[in-house]
Design a protein around this motif. Structure first.
Motif, PDB file in Angstrom:
ATOM      1  N   ALA A 137     -47.335 -33.874 -34.566  1.00 37.68           N
ATOM      2  CA  ALA A 137     -47.812 -33.070 -35.698  1.00 37.68           C
ATOM      3  C   ALA A 137     -47.548 -33.907 -36.937  1.00 37.68           C
ATOM      4  O   ALA A 137     -46.400 -34.273 -37.208  1.00 37.68           O
ATOM      5  N   LEU A 143     -47.866 -25.700 -38.859  1.00 35.25           N
ATOM      6  CA  LEU A 143     -47.050 -26.192 -37.751  1.00 35.25           C
ATOM      7  C   LEU A 143     -46.987 -25.190 -36.604  1.00 35.25           C
ATOM      8  O   LEU A 143     -47.020 -25.560 -35.438  1.00 35.25           O
ATOM      9  N   GLU A 144     -46.923 -23.901 -36.950  1.00 35.87           N
ATOM     10  CA  GLU A 144     -46.758 -22.891 -35.895  1.00 35.87           C
ATOM     11  C   GLU A 144     -47.884 -22.963 -34.859  1.00 35.87           C
ATOM     12  O   GLU A 144     -47.679 -22.676 -33.687  1.00 35.87           O
ATOM     13  N   GLU A 153     -47.031 -26.219 -32.672  1.00 37.58           N
ATOM     14  CA  GLU A 153     -45.633 -26.449 -32.308  1.00 37.58           C
ATOM     15  C   GLU A 153     -45.428 -26.587 -30.797  1.00 37.58           C
ATOM     16  O   GLU A 153     -44.695 -27.462 -30.347  1.00 37.58           O
ATOM     17  N   SER A 154     -46.099 -25.748 -30.016  1.00 39.82           N
ATOM     18  CA  SER A 154     -45.883 -25.789 -28.570  1.00 39.82           C
ATOM     19  C   SER A 154     -46.591 -26.982 -27.928  1.00 39.82           C
ATOM     20  O   SER A 154     -46.401 -27.259 -26.753  1.00 39.82           O
ATOM     21  N   ASN A 195     -44.408 -33.110 -29.326  1.00 38.30           N
ATOM     22  CA  ASN A 195     -43.030 -33.539 -29.059  1.00 38.30           C
ATOM     23  C   ASN A 195     -42.473 -34.360 -30.221  1.00 38.30           C
ATOM     24  O   ASN A 195     -41.403 -34.941 -30.129  1.00 38.30           O
ATOM     25  N   LYS A 204     -42.576 -34.553 -34.729  1.00 37.63           N
ATOM     26  CA  LYS A 204     -43.054 -34.048 -36.027  1.00 37.63           C
ATOM     27  C   LYS A 204     -42.813 -35.120 -37.073  1.00 37.63           C
ATOM     28  O   LYS A 204     -41.676 -35.554 -37.266  1.00 37.63           O
ATOM     29  N   VAL A 216     -38.858 -33.637 -30.732  1.00 38.60           N
ATOM     30  CA  VAL A 216     -38.399 -32.280 -30.344  1.00 38.60           C
ATOM     31  C   VAL A 216     -38.552 -32.067 -28.855  1.00 38.60           C
ATOM     32  O   VAL A 216     -39.232 -32.817 -28.182  1.00 38.60           O
TER      33      VAL A 216
END
Ligand SMILES: Nc1ncnc2c1ncn2[C@@H]1O[C@H](COP(=O)(O)OP(=O)(O)OP(=O)(O)O)[C@@H](O)[C@H]1O
Ligand SMILES: [Mg+2]
Length: 212
Positions: A31, A188-189, A192-193, A196, A198, A212
């Motif tokens: 992201a 981001l939301e 997010e899933s 890996n 950001k 992440v």
């Protein structure tokens, strides 16, 4: 793999990219975030060889995106922030993509269907006359059909309605784990899933790079 070293890109004497260092590994799902004007689009456009750097270097699988543009772009699908004003009809566009990128037209039709794009009814329409969301769906369908090693989305859901957005993210969940992806986003939301890593940019610099 993409290796960016001390990349500087200036527009009107401003360092829009200000000594950016970044390594993107195969399979990274990133992201890429940061305020308007931070340099996100400029960074991905430089990776794609649209821009010459003022100094520093970018290599994609060891190749310069400027000198070996054609080869570099073979492996990357890019969805731009603003759809280009393509005059071709959808039929012509599909033919063009099929010839230039070895994409099977059937695959484009399938992806379009999964995004609820009414492709058959619009085949004779010039691309630029589609609605904003339809253009985006068409570009996404082509990008996914191309099965590239790397996908770069520059705010892909900006024009999509909530339902289309959900479908789009469902498709992305099915991507091969080996596919590298960069999502430029202000939400981001939504990704997010799917990520890996950001990365935050501000004033032309990478200010945070978190796994992440
Ligand atoms: N072709 C260009 N000519 C002149 N200036 C440019 C050009 N492209 C980008 N810039 C400038 O570079 C800066 C960074 O732009 P960029 O499009 O990379 O930002 P961004 O992080 O993608 O922002 P946004 O979130 O608004 O899309 C801005 O100040 C912009 O005006
Ligand atoms: Mg941008």
């Amino acid at each position: 793999m993409i290796v960016i070293k001390e990349a500087v890109k200036r527009f009107l004497d401003v360092n829009v990219l200000d000594h950016v260092n970044l390594t993107i590994e195969d399979g990274d799902k990133i992201a890429l975030m940061g305020p308007n004007g931070a340099g996100k689009t400029t960074l991905v456009r430089s990776i794609l060889g649209f821009y010459h750097l003022d100094s520093g270097s970018i290599e994609v699988d060891g190749l310069s995106p400027i000198k070996m543009r054609q080869r570099v772009l073979t492996n990357i699908s890019f969805i731009p922030q603003t759809p280009p004003p393509i005059k071709l009809s959808l039929t012509e566009l599909i033919e063009y993509v099929a010839k230039s990128s070895q994409v099977v037209p059937q695959a484009i039709f399938e992806e379009a269907k999964r995004l609820d794009l009414a492709l058959e009814q619009n085949l004779s329409k010039p691309f630029f006359k589609l609605s904003g969301g339809m253009k985006q769906k068409m570009l996404i369908a082509i990008a996914l059909a191309k099965k590239s090693k790397m996908l770069i989305f520059d705010e892909p859901t900006a024009n999509l309605d909530p339902k289309a957005r959900e479908k789009f993210y469902n498709l992305l969940e099915e991507l091969d784990a080996k596919t590298s992806t960069i999502y430029i986003t202000h939400r981001l939301e939504e990704v997010e899933s799917l990520v890996n890593r950001k990365i935050y940019m501000d004033l032309g610099k990478v200010v945070e790079d978190e796994r992440v």
